[in-house]
Structures are given as C-alpha cells and as structure tokens.
Design a protein around this motif. Structure first.
Motif, mmCIF file in Angstrom:
data_model
loop_
_atom_site.group_PDB
_atom_site.id
_atom_site.type_symbol
_atom_site.label_atom_id
_atom_site.label_comp_id
_atom_site.label_asym_id
_atom_site.label_seq_id
_atom_site.Cartn_x
_atom_site.Cartn_y
_atom_site.Cartn_z
ATOM 1 N N TYR A 1 -9.946 -4.011 -0.860
ATOM 2 C CA TYR A 1 -10.533 -2.666 -0.911
ATOM 3 C C TYR A 1 -9.501 -1.625 -1.312
ATOM 4 O O TYR A 1 -9.758 -0.771 -2.165
ATOM 5 C CB TYR A 1 -11.086 -2.399 0.485
ATOM 6 N N ARG A 2 -8.313 -1.703 -0.737
ATOM 7 C CA ARG A 2 -7.264 -0.740 -1.071
ATOM 8 C C ARG A 2 -6.811 -0.867 -2.521
ATOM 9 O O ARG A 2 -6.234 0.072 -3.071
ATOM 10 C CB ARG A 2 -6.055 -0.930 -0.145
ATOM 11 N N ASN A 3 -7.067 -2.005 -3.125
ATOM 12 C CA ASN A 3 -6.625 -2.223 -4.503
ATOM 13 C C ASN A 3 -7.797 -2.287 -5.468
ATOM 14 O O ASN A 3 -7.675 -2.842 -6.559
ATOM 15 C CB ASN A 3 -5.773 -3.491 -4.559
ATOM 16 N N GLU A 4 -8.924 -1.709 -5.034
ATOM 17 C CA GLU A 4 -10.117 -1.544 -5.859
ATOM 18 C C GLU A 4 -10.657 -2.871 -6.396
ATOM 19 O O GLU A 4 -11.261 -2.917 -7.468
ATOM 20 C CB GLU A 4 -9.851 -0.554 -6.997
ATOM 21 N N ARG A 5 -10.458 -3.922 -5.645
ATOM 22 C CA ARG A 5 -11.066 -5.211 -5.973
ATOM 23 C C ARG A 5 -12.348 -5.307 -5.150
ATOM 24 O O ARG A 5 -12.440 -6.045 -4.159
ATOM 25 C CB ARG A 5 -10.102 -6.351 -5.690
ATOM 26 N N TYR A 6 -13.319 -4.525 -5.546
ATOM 27 C CA TYR A 6 -14.466 -4.264 -4.683
ATOM 28 C C TYR A 6 -15.367 -5.468 -4.484
ATOM 29 O O TYR A 6 -15.986 -5.607 -3.419
ATOM 30 C CB TYR A 6 -15.255 -3.067 -5.224
ATOM 31 N N ALA A 7 -15.469 -6.347 -5.449
ATOM 32 C CA ALA A 7 -16.295 -7.539 -5.264
ATOM 33 C C ALA A 7 -15.687 -8.444 -4.190
ATOM 34 O O ALA A 7 -16.404 -9.000 -3.347
ATOM 35 C CB ALA A 7 -16.450 -8.294 -6.581
ATOM 36 N N VAL A 8 -14.377 -8.591 -4.226
ATOM 37 C CA VAL A 8 -13.690 -9.393 -3.205
ATOM 38 C C VAL A 8 -13.840 -8.732 -1.836
ATOM 39 O O VAL A 8 -14.121 -9.398 -0.828
ATOM 40 C CB VAL A 8 -12.201 -9.557 -3.562
ATOM 41 N N ALA A 9 -13.669 -7.401 -1.792
ATOM 42 C CA ALA A 9 -13.789 -6.674 -0.534
ATOM 43 C C ALA A 9 -15.209 -6.781 0.022
ATOM 44 O O ALA A 9 -15.402 -6.989 1.233
ATOM 45 C CB ALA A 9 -13.412 -5.212 -0.742
ATOM 46 N N ARG A 10 -16.190 -6.636 -0.834
ATOM 47 C CA ARG A 10 -17.596 -6.765 -0.409
ATOM 48 C C ARG A 10 -17.855 -8.115 0.234
ATOM 49 O O ARG A 10 -18.423 -8.197 1.343
ATOM 50 C CB ARG A 10 -18.507 -6.580 -1.619
ATOM 51 N N ASP A 11 -17.431 -9.182 -0.426
ATOM 52 C CA ASP A 11 -17.707 -10.525 0.079
ATOM 53 C C ASP A 11 -16.948 -10.811 1.371
ATOM 54 O O ASP A 11 -17.482 -11.461 2.280
ATOM 55 C CB ASP A 11 -17.353 -11.564 -0.982
ATOM 56 N N ARG B 1 -6.401 7.262 6.825
ATOM 57 C CA ARG B 1 -6.737 8.320 5.883
ATOM 58 C C ARG B 1 -5.797 8.364 4.679
ATOM 59 O O ARG B 1 -6.233 8.585 3.544
ATOM 60 C CB ARG B 1 -6.723 9.676 6.599
ATOM 61 N N LEU B 2 -4.496 8.160 4.888
ATOM 62 C CA LEU B 2 -3.546 8.210 3.783
ATOM 63 C C LEU B 2 -3.888 7.174 2.721
ATOM 64 O O LEU B 2 -3.849 7.464 1.516
ATOM 65 C CB LEU B 2 -2.117 7.987 4.289
ATOM 66 N N PHE B 3 -4.250 5.979 3.139
ATOM 67 C CA PHE B 3 -4.577 4.916 2.193
ATOM 68 C C PHE B 3 -5.873 5.237 1.450
ATOM 69 O O PHE B 3 -6.008 4.930 0.261
ATOM 70 C CB PHE B 3 -4.677 3.584 2.921
ATOM 71 N N ASP B 4 -6.826 5.868 2.141
ATOM 72 C CA ASP B 4 -8.055 6.296 1.474
ATOM 73 C C ASP B 4 -7.758 7.363 0.425
ATOM 74 O O ASP B 4 -8.241 7.294 -0.711
ATOM 75 C CB ASP B 4 -9.049 6.853 2.504
ATOM 76 N N MET B 5 -6.967 8.369 0.800
ATOM 77 C CA MET B 5 -6.642 9.444 -0.139
ATOM 78 C C MET B 5 -5.908 8.909 -1.364
ATOM 79 O O MET B 5 -6.162 9.334 -2.493
ATOM 80 C CB MET B 5 -5.800 10.507 0.552
ATOM 81 N N ASN B 6 -5.002 7.970 -1.139
ATOM 82 C CA ASN B 6 -4.261 7.391 -2.263
ATOM 83 C C ASN B 6 -5.188 6.625 -3.195
ATOM 84 O O ASN B 6 -5.061 6.710 -4.422
ATOM 85 C CB ASN B 6 -3.149 6.478 -1.744
ATOM 86 N N ARG B 7 -6.124 5.887 -2.611
ATOM 87 C CA ARG B 7 -7.039 5.106 -3.451
ATOM 88 C C ARG B 7 -7.957 6.020 -4.243
ATOM 89 O O ARG B 7 -8.268 5.758 -5.411
ATOM 90 C CB ARG B 7 -7.861 4.160 -2.565
ATOM 91 N N TRP B 8 -8.414 7.102 -3.610
ATOM 92 C CA TRP B 8 -9.310 8.036 -4.291
ATOM 93 C C TRP B 8 -8.547 9.037 -5.166
ATOM 94 O O TRP B 8 -9.173 9.827 -5.883
ATOM 95 C CB TRP B 8 -10.128 8.813 -3.253
ATOM 96 N N GLU B 9 -7.217 9.021 -5.053
ATOM 97 C CA GLU B 9 -6.353 9.948 -5.803
ATOM 98 C C GLU B 9 -6.743 11.404 -5.548
ATOM 99 O O GLU B 9 -6.937 12.206 -6.462
ATOM 100 C CB GLU B 9 -6.383 9.627 -7.308
ATOM 101 N N SER C 1 0.818 -1.206 0.000
ATOM 102 C CA SER C 1 0.000 0.000 0.000
ATOM 103 C C SER C 1 0.853 1.258 0.000
ATOM 104 O O SER C 1 0.469 2.276 -0.596
ATOM 105 C CB SER C 1 -0.924 0.011 1.223
ATOM 106 N N LEU C 2 2.001 1.213 0.660
ATOM 107 C CA LEU C 2 2.849 2.404 0.789
ATOM 108 C C LEU C 2 3.894 2.516 -0.317
ATOM 109 O O LEU C 2 4.214 3.628 -0.758
ATOM 110 C CB LEU C 2 3.543 2.395 2.148
ATOM 111 N N TRP C 3 4.445 1.386 -0.742
ATOM 112 C CA TRP C 3 5.552 1.423 -1.706
ATOM 113 C C TRP C 3 5.200 0.839 -3.072
ATOM 114 O O TRP C 3 6.003 0.933 -3.999
ATOM 115 C CB TRP C 3 6.762 0.688 -1.137
#
Length: 518
Positions: free
Chosen positions: A219-229, A450-458, A151-153
């Motif tokens: 979720y952090r990698n926008e694999r939302y179906a996997v995150a949802r389940d 918050r940092l991980f959220d901001m990065n995901r949302w760009e 997530s960071l690097w």
C-alpha cells in the motif's frame, strides 16, 4: 555501535536480553549476563532469547505518538536541537539526533534478526516446529524494519547476513527492498510457521500480522492490487474485529483485543514509559506532541453543527483523541484559554500546550494517575481498522468501487462509541478518495501513520505556514478564533519526502550516498 561497520556474528545475552516475553504477558526485563559462544546456540531457549532481543527494537512512543507531530494534523513541541520538532518545522538536516537514532535502532533490529537467521540451524536440542516459528518471527521482524526504513529513507542498505568489521554497504533501490519484503512475507505466509494466535506468548508475530504487513508495504508503495489481496486475506481469516469502545482501545482495557494485529508490548516491572509525558501539563505531562486545528477540521458531525458550540455533535473520536477546553481531565476540567488559571493555560510554562490542545489518546488517567512513570499501555503498530481502510483505499485507487468499499469504510465509522453516519453509495472515485483520506486522519490520528500517508499522497506542502490550534470564542472580537503561536512551518517537496541518511553513517561508510538536496 553502527551496523554497517561492526561485526554482528555473535551477540552476548548482555546485549540481547534487554527484554524477553514472559509466559503470559508482554515485554519483560532479564538481568544482564554473558553467555559464552561455546554454549550459545545449543538449546531452544538460546533461540528464544535471541529472538526476544529483536522485539526490543520495535517502535515505541517516539514513532507512534510523536511522529504525527511532524505532519499536518499535529505539532511536535520545541525541546532543543535534534528532535522531531526540527522535522515538524522543516528545518532538519543529516545530523538530526532523532532521525539518526531511529536509523540506528532499525538497523540494530536487522542486525539481531540476521544473527538469529545465521545461527539458529546450529541448535540441535529443541522442538523443530518451535525453532521454525522463531526463524519466521525473526524474518517477519526484519521485514517490519525494512518496511519502515524504505518508507522513510527510500533506497537503503539491504543486509541479509552478519557483516564483517570492515564491511562497506551501499544502498539498494527502494523497489528492490520492497520486492524483498513482499517475497519474504509471502514465504512466511505460505510456510504457515506462524500461528493465528497465542494462548501464551501474546505479542509475538502471527500469520495475520505477516499478511497485514504485506498489505502495508504494498500500500505504501502504490502496489494496490497486492495490498487489496493481502488486506482481503486478513479479513478472510475471521480472527480480527473492531473493538467496540474506541477510547478504551488505547487504554489497558483494549490491550490484546481482537482489533490488535501487532503491537509493541510493555509491562509493569519490565519495559515501561512515562504515560503522561506527551500530554497535558496539569497531569504531569510535557505537551510533547499536540493535535492542531487542521485535525479538528477533518472531523465530521453526527448531527447539525451548532454555530454557538462547534464541539457539539462532533465525531466522538475527536474527544477521545484530544483534550480541549471544557473537557474533563482527571478530577478537573481542561482549560487552555489565554486567561486560564490552570497549569494548562496556553504557553504558560515550558510544559504547557503551545497551541491549546493536548493529546488524550493513549492516556488512561484512572489507571496511571498514581504512578505515570510505570505506564505500560502497549503501542499498537498494526490494527484491523487500518487493514479495512487500506483495503477500501486500494479498491478506490484501482477504481474497483463496489459494496465492499462502502462496507469497509462504514464499519470503521459506525463502530459502537463512534456511530458516525454511513457514507452513502454513488460516490465518484475522486469523492471517495477525499473521504478515505479524512477517515484515515481521524481514525488513526497519533498512531504514527499520517506521515507515510502524506508522503504517498504527496501532500507534504499542506503543512506549510502558521500553525493554528485551539478553536475558541474570543470575547474581545466576539467571534470564534484559533490560537496561533506564530510558528511557521516549511516543507521542501524536492527534499523532504525522504529523510536524510544520518551524517554519522555518511562519515564512516564510503559507499553510501545521501538523499537529494541534503
């Protein structure tokens, strides 16, 4: 000692036993000692001590309280070169000490996990089920470290076994690291080697923690179906619930509650920290990290807004998170106004707030007043409210907007002691997107997310510009105003969504490459 250049095949207890779990508490200390390779990895207790050594490398105050100071809702105060202040200002580089130490710590955790996994099968004396659980714990912890590293690097060395001294390891694509973490967590979940909970040994990895971590990395990698389940699976366990008192959740009273899924454990007489160091000067703090005006603006109102008192009817989570002028602090009243006669006057000393607010979350004043140096409130790394919000956002991004989305968001907003008005149905995907983003900011402020959220949302550029702090009535102008330190922050979107590979790593590892534009 750098992971990528050192042998980690055998580690003595003097290195591992920085902390162990006692029978009914959390992290505790063990006197240093040595165990010969001739007898190590022979008994069940050897595996336990080795696994305990991995837990020591989990995130603490730096990556929980302090990390939000580099985002658009907080400010990390100056403290000399090489701190997260430089990251906050957008002036960091590959020699930043805070970044380098975090990289090293996560890879020490990987190192220790790999050592356990390479040696635990050598143990002949022990309960096979318990040894299988220790193995699953080591794999879970390694998955946690790789979730943070990727997530960071981004692309990072994926190391799954002890290394030889001369090993040179390059970077593995972030997507492959995430694939590995999800597959690893799937095996842990399906193997059911981790329990749902512990009667003793509280604080160790559980089945629910593995499911929640799977939701987080997806979720952090926008694999939302996997995150949802994965989030739904946590919800379906029926083990977790929202703790009714939001403020106490971050006090001793809320420790090990039904909302906590996974945390870094501390204990008096063992692993502790200065409980007030991040907070107000008047209680002995150093104002290391502060909420700022942009966070204040994200809190809604329970009732009508009073133009003469913008703090009236405000979402209660603001007053549980921040010290602001007029709020009780210990036996006094917090006052950071420019003319305050107290130690909390803005910028009055090197320990005072720079912008007028101080961090209240994680401060249990009554409990730690006598000796804040032995603070031991556990650092929550994953909690149920986050799972509910990950579930809701994943459904929103998949455009699967149904009753369960509103139920998840509103259960967080309407917990007792918060009781914010519910989000009404009929919102568009874009409207819900904005709602969930603000809800995550106010619910999870200063929990290192918050940092991980901001990065995901760009939205990294949202923090660019002059930092505004305390919202107060300016007697001179006769208007409401903010404290402005004149400090201007920068963010380079072509560079700053990833941290730099530490220069020390670049210097000794010939096959590793740097992130772009560093």
């Amino acid at each position: 000692m750098n992971l990528l250049k050192n042998t980690i095949k055998y580690i003595g207890l003097g290195y591992l036993a920085l902390g162990i779990f006692s029978c009914d508490q959390g992290l505790d200390l063990l006197p240093p000692g040595e165990v010969s390779e001739l007898i190590y990895w022979q008994q069940e207790k050897d595996a336990r001590l080795a696994v305990n050594g991995i837990y020591v490398e989990l995130d603490g105050p730096l990556m929980v309280k302090e990390l939000d100071g580099v985002t658009d809702i907080g400010f990390r105060a100056p403290s000399g070169p090489g701190s997260l202040h430089d990251v906050s200002m957008g002036s960091f580089d590959p020699v930043n000490a805070a970044i380098g130490s975090t990289w090293d710590r996560y890879f020490r955790g990987v190192q220790r996990a790999n050592n356990v996994l390479a040696n635990i099968d050598r143990i002949e004396q022990g309960n096979p089920e318990l040894l299988a659980r220790y193995e699953a714990e080591a794999r879970f912890l390694r998955a946690y470290f790789y979730t943070q590293l990727s997530s960071l690097w981004g692309d990072v060395p994926l190391i799954l076994e002890p290394l030889e001294v001369t090993a040179q390891v390059g970077r593995t694509a972030r997507s492959e690291v995430v694939d590995f973490v999800i597959a690893e967590l799937d095996q842990i979940i399906q193997g059911e080697q981790l329990p749902l909970s512990y009667d003793q040994d509280i604080g160790r990895a559980t089945l629910g923690a593995a499911m929640a971590l799977k939701a987080r990395v997806a979720y952090r990698n926008e694999r939302y179906a996997v995150a949802r389940d994965a989030a739904q699976a946590v919800m379906d366990l029926g083990v977790y619930d929202l703790y009714p008192n939001y403020e106490e959740l971050f006090h001793y009273a809320g420790q090990n509650s039904s909302e906590v899924i996974f945390d870094r454990q501390y204990t008096v007489g063992g692993d502790t920290y200065n409980a007030f160091s991040f907070s107000a000067a008047s209680i002995g703090g150093g104002s290391i990290v502060e909420p700022i005006h942009n966070l204040f603006l994200k809190y809604g109102y329970k009732g009508p807004e009073n133009p003469d008192d913008p703090f009236e009817n405000l979402d209660p989570r603001w007053s549980y998170t921040s010290y602001y002028t007029g709020q009780p602090i210990g036996t006094s009243t917090f006052n950071s106004l420019p003319d305050s006669p107290t130690a909390d006057r803005v910028r009055s000393t090197e320990f005072s707030t720079v912008h007028g607010y101080n961090l209240k979350k994680w401060v249990d004043y009554d409990a730690d007043e006598g000796n804040p140096n032995t603070g031991s409130i556990n650092m929550i790394l994953i909690r149920y409210a986050d799972v509910l919000l990950m579930y809701a956002e994943s459904k929103i991004e998949l455009n699967e907007i149904d009753d369960s989305v509103y139920e998840a968001i509103n259960s967080v907003r309407q917990r007792p002691t918060v009781e914010m008005p519910p989000i009404t149905q009929g919102k568009s995907q874009e409207e819900l997107r904005a709602i969930i983003r603000d809800e995550r900011a106010v619910e999870l402020a200063f929990e290192g997310l918050r940092l991980f959220d901001m990065n995901r949302w760009e939205i990294g550029e949202d923090k660019i510009g002059s930092v505004e702090g305390l919202y107060y009535f300016n007697e001179e102008s006769g208007e409401w105003d903010t404290i402005n330190s004149g400090l201007n922050r920068n963010f380079r979107p072509e560079r700053d969504y990833l941290w730099p590979i530490p220069q020390a790593e670049m210097d000794i590892n010939d096959v590793i490459t740097q992130n772009p534009n560093y």
